[in-house]
Write a protein that holds these residues in place. Structure first.
Motif, PDB file in Angstrom:
ATOM      1  N   ILE A  61       0.856  -1.182   0.000  1.00  0.00           N
ATOM      2  CA  ILE A  61       0.000   0.000   0.000  1.00  0.00           C
ATOM      3  C   ILE A  61       0.894   1.234   0.000  1.00  0.00           C
ATOM      4  O   ILE A  61       1.766   1.378   0.860  1.00  0.00           O
ATOM      5  N   ILE A  62       0.684   2.108  -0.956  1.00  0.00           N
ATOM      6  CA  ILE A  62       1.406   3.373  -1.053  1.00  0.00           C
ATOM      7  C   ILE A  62       0.401   4.472  -0.734  1.00  0.00           C
ATOM      8  O   ILE A  62      -0.552   4.683  -1.479  1.00  0.00           O
ATOM      9  N   GLU A  63       0.607   5.164   0.380  1.00  0.00           N
ATOM     10  CA  GLU A  63      -0.280   6.268   0.757  1.00  0.00           C
ATOM     11  C   GLU A  63       0.228   7.555   0.121  1.00  0.00           C
ATOM     12  O   GLU A  63       1.435   7.800   0.083  1.00  0.00           O
ATOM     13  N   PHE A  64      -0.689   8.358  -0.340  1.00  0.00           N
ATOM     14  CA  PHE A  64      -0.346   9.646  -0.924  1.00  0.00           C
ATOM     15  C   PHE A  64      -0.791  10.752   0.017  1.00  0.00           C
ATOM     16  O   PHE A  64      -1.349  10.500   1.080  1.00  0.00           O
ATOM     17  N   GLY A  65      -0.549  11.969  -0.373  1.00  0.00           N
ATOM     18  CA  GLY A  65      -0.914  13.104   0.462  1.00  0.00           C
ATOM     19  C   GLY A  65      -2.255  13.695   0.065  1.00  0.00           C
ATOM     20  O   GLY A  65      -2.971  13.148  -0.772  1.00  0.00           O
ATOM     21  N   THR A  66      -2.544  14.836   0.671  1.00  0.00           N
ATOM     22  CA  THR A  66      -3.787  15.538   0.363  1.00  0.00           C
ATOM     23  C   THR A  66      -3.525  16.954  -0.148  1.00  0.00           C
ATOM     24  O   THR A  66      -4.467  17.682  -0.418  1.00  0.00           O
ATOM     25  N   ALA A  67      -2.264  17.307  -0.296  1.00  0.00           N
ATOM     26  CA  ALA A  67      -1.927  18.661  -0.741  1.00  0.00           C
ATOM     27  C   ALA A  67      -2.226  18.872  -2.229  1.00  0.00           C
ATOM     28  O   ALA A  67      -2.415  20.005  -2.666  1.00  0.00           O
ATOM     29  N   HIS A  68      -2.239  17.780  -2.990  1.00  0.00           N
ATOM     30  CA  HIS A  68      -2.472  17.854  -4.436  1.00  0.00           C
ATOM     31  C   HIS A  68      -3.603  16.905  -4.809  1.00  0.00           C
ATOM     32  O   HIS A  68      -3.995  16.054  -4.025  1.00  0.00           O
ATOM     33  N   ASN A  69      -4.060  17.028  -6.048  1.00  0.00           N
ATOM     34  CA  ASN A  69      -5.087  16.098  -6.517  1.00  0.00           C
ATOM     35  C   ASN A  69      -4.445  14.749  -6.853  1.00  0.00           C
ATOM     36  O   ASN A  69      -3.230  14.626  -6.960  1.00  0.00           O
ATOM     37  N   LEU A  70      -5.269  13.724  -7.003  1.00  0.00           N
ATOM     38  CA  LEU A  70      -4.770  12.379  -7.239  1.00  0.00           C
ATOM     39  C   LEU A  70      -3.951  12.289  -8.524  1.00  0.00           C
ATOM     40  O   LEU A  70      -2.957  11.566  -8.574  1.00  0.00           O
ATOM     41  N   GLU A  71      -4.328  13.027  -9.547  1.00  0.00           N
ATOM     42  CA  GLU A  71      -3.591  12.979 -10.813  1.00  0.00           C
ATOM     43  C   GLU A  71      -2.126  13.372 -10.608  1.00  0.00           C
ATOM     44  O   GLU A  71      -1.231  12.799 -11.231  1.00  0.00           O
ATOM     45  N   PHE A  72      -1.872  14.334  -9.727  1.00  0.00           N
ATOM     46  CA  PHE A  72      -0.502  14.740  -9.419  1.00  0.00           C
ATOM     47  C   PHE A  72       0.275  13.553  -8.852  1.00  0.00           C
ATOM     48  O   PHE A  72       1.396  13.269  -9.278  1.00  0.00           O
ATOM     49  N   TYR A  73      -0.311  12.845  -7.894  1.00  0.00           N
ATOM     50  CA  TYR A  73       0.377  11.722  -7.260  1.00  0.00           C
ATOM     51  C   TYR A  73       0.565  10.555  -8.225  1.00  0.00           C
ATOM     52  O   TYR A  73       1.591   9.869  -8.184  1.00  0.00           O
ATOM     53  N   ILE A  74      -0.385  10.359  -9.124  1.00  0.00           N
ATOM     54  CA  ILE A  74      -0.229   9.317 -10.140  1.00  0.00           C
ATOM     55  C   ILE A  74       0.976   9.634 -11.012  1.00  0.00           C
ATOM     56  O   ILE A  74       1.828   8.773 -11.265  1.00  0.00           O
ATOM     57  N   SER A 103       6.463   8.486 -12.606  1.00  0.00           N
ATOM     58  CA  SER A 103       7.772   9.013 -13.003  1.00  0.00           C
ATOM     59  C   SER A 103       8.879   8.524 -12.078  1.00  0.00           C
ATOM     60  O   SER A 103      10.047   8.836 -12.300  1.00  0.00           O
ATOM     61  N   GLY A 104       8.501   7.773 -11.048  1.00  0.00           N
ATOM     62  CA  GLY A 104       9.497   7.253 -10.108  1.00  0.00           C
ATOM     63  C   GLY A 104       9.881   8.218  -9.017  1.00  0.00           C
ATOM     64  O   GLY A 104      10.799   7.957  -8.240  1.00  0.00           O
ATOM     65  N   ARG A 105       9.178   9.341  -8.906  1.00  0.00           N
ATOM     66  CA  ARG A 105       9.496  10.334  -7.871  1.00  0.00           C
ATOM     67  C   ARG A 105       8.711  10.116  -6.577  1.00  0.00           C
ATOM     68  O   ARG A 105       8.947  10.819  -5.604  1.00  0.00           O
ATOM     69  N   TYR A 106       7.800   9.167  -6.554  1.00  0.00           N
ATOM     70  CA  TYR A 106       6.993   8.922  -5.365  1.00  0.00           C
ATOM     71  C   TYR A 106       6.843   7.429  -5.171  1.00  0.00           C
ATOM     72  O   TYR A 106       6.589   6.728  -6.140  1.00  0.00           O
ATOM     73  N   PRO A 107       7.001   6.855  -4.043  1.00  0.00           N
ATOM     74  CA  PRO A 107       7.355   7.531  -2.795  1.00  0.00           C
ATOM     75  C   PRO A 107       8.841   7.813  -2.739  1.00  0.00           C
ATOM     76  O   PRO A 107       9.638   7.169  -3.387  1.00  0.00           O
ATOM     77  N   ARG A 108       9.184   8.749  -1.927  1.00  0.00           N
ATOM     78  CA  ARG A 108      10.589   9.131  -1.755  1.00  0.00           C
ATOM     79  C   ARG A 108      11.221   8.282  -0.697  1.00  0.00           C
ATOM     80  O   ARG A 108      10.708   7.865   0.235  1.00  0.00           O
TER      81      ARG A 108
END
Length: 97
Positions: free
Chosen positions: A74-87, A92-97
Motif C-alpha cells: 500500500i502506497i499512501e499519498f498526500g492531500t496537498a495535491h489532486n490524485l492525478e498529481f500523485y499518479i 515518473s518514479g518520484r513517489y514515494p521518496r
C-alpha cells in the motif's frame, strides 16, 4: 501478480483498519477506483458521506492510496495535491521518496 479481487480485499482491509482512528465507518467505492497496469488507486470516504453526499460528513485528510499488484504493498499519498498529481509522481518514479 495479485488479482483485482485480491487487491480490492487488501484495500478494504486497509480502510477498515482506519475506522477506529477516524471514528466512522469507511468505504472505498469500486466506482472510484483507478486501474493501472501496476495496481489500483483507491479513494475512501465515510460511508454516510458517500451515501448522502452531505458535506457535513466529508472527511478531512483522507488521502488516496495505491495497492501495487505485484506485492500488495500500500502506497499512501498526500492531500496537498489532486490524485492525478500523485499518479504522475508515482509513474515518473518520484513517489514515494
Amino acid at each position: 501478480m495479485l488479482t483485482e479481487k485480491e487487491i480490492i480485499k487488501i484495500a478494504n482491509d486497509y480502510v477498515t483498519s482506519l475506522e477506529d482512528e477516524v471514528g466512522e465507518t469507511l468505504i472505498a467505492p469500486e466506482e472510484l477506483m483507478i486501474k493501472k497496469p501496476y495496481g489500483i488507486y483507491f479513494i475512501y470516504h465515510s460511508k454516510i458521506y458517500y451515501e448522502t453526499k452531505n458535506s457535513i460528513y466529508k472527511l478531512l485528510g483522507s488521502a488516496p492510496f495505491l495497492v501495487e499488484n505485484k506485492t500488495g504493498k500500500i502506497i499512501e499519498f498526500g492531500t496537498a495535491h489532486n490524485l492525478e498529481f500523485y499518479i504522475k509522481e508515482y509513474e515518473s518514479g518520484r513517489y514515494p521518496r
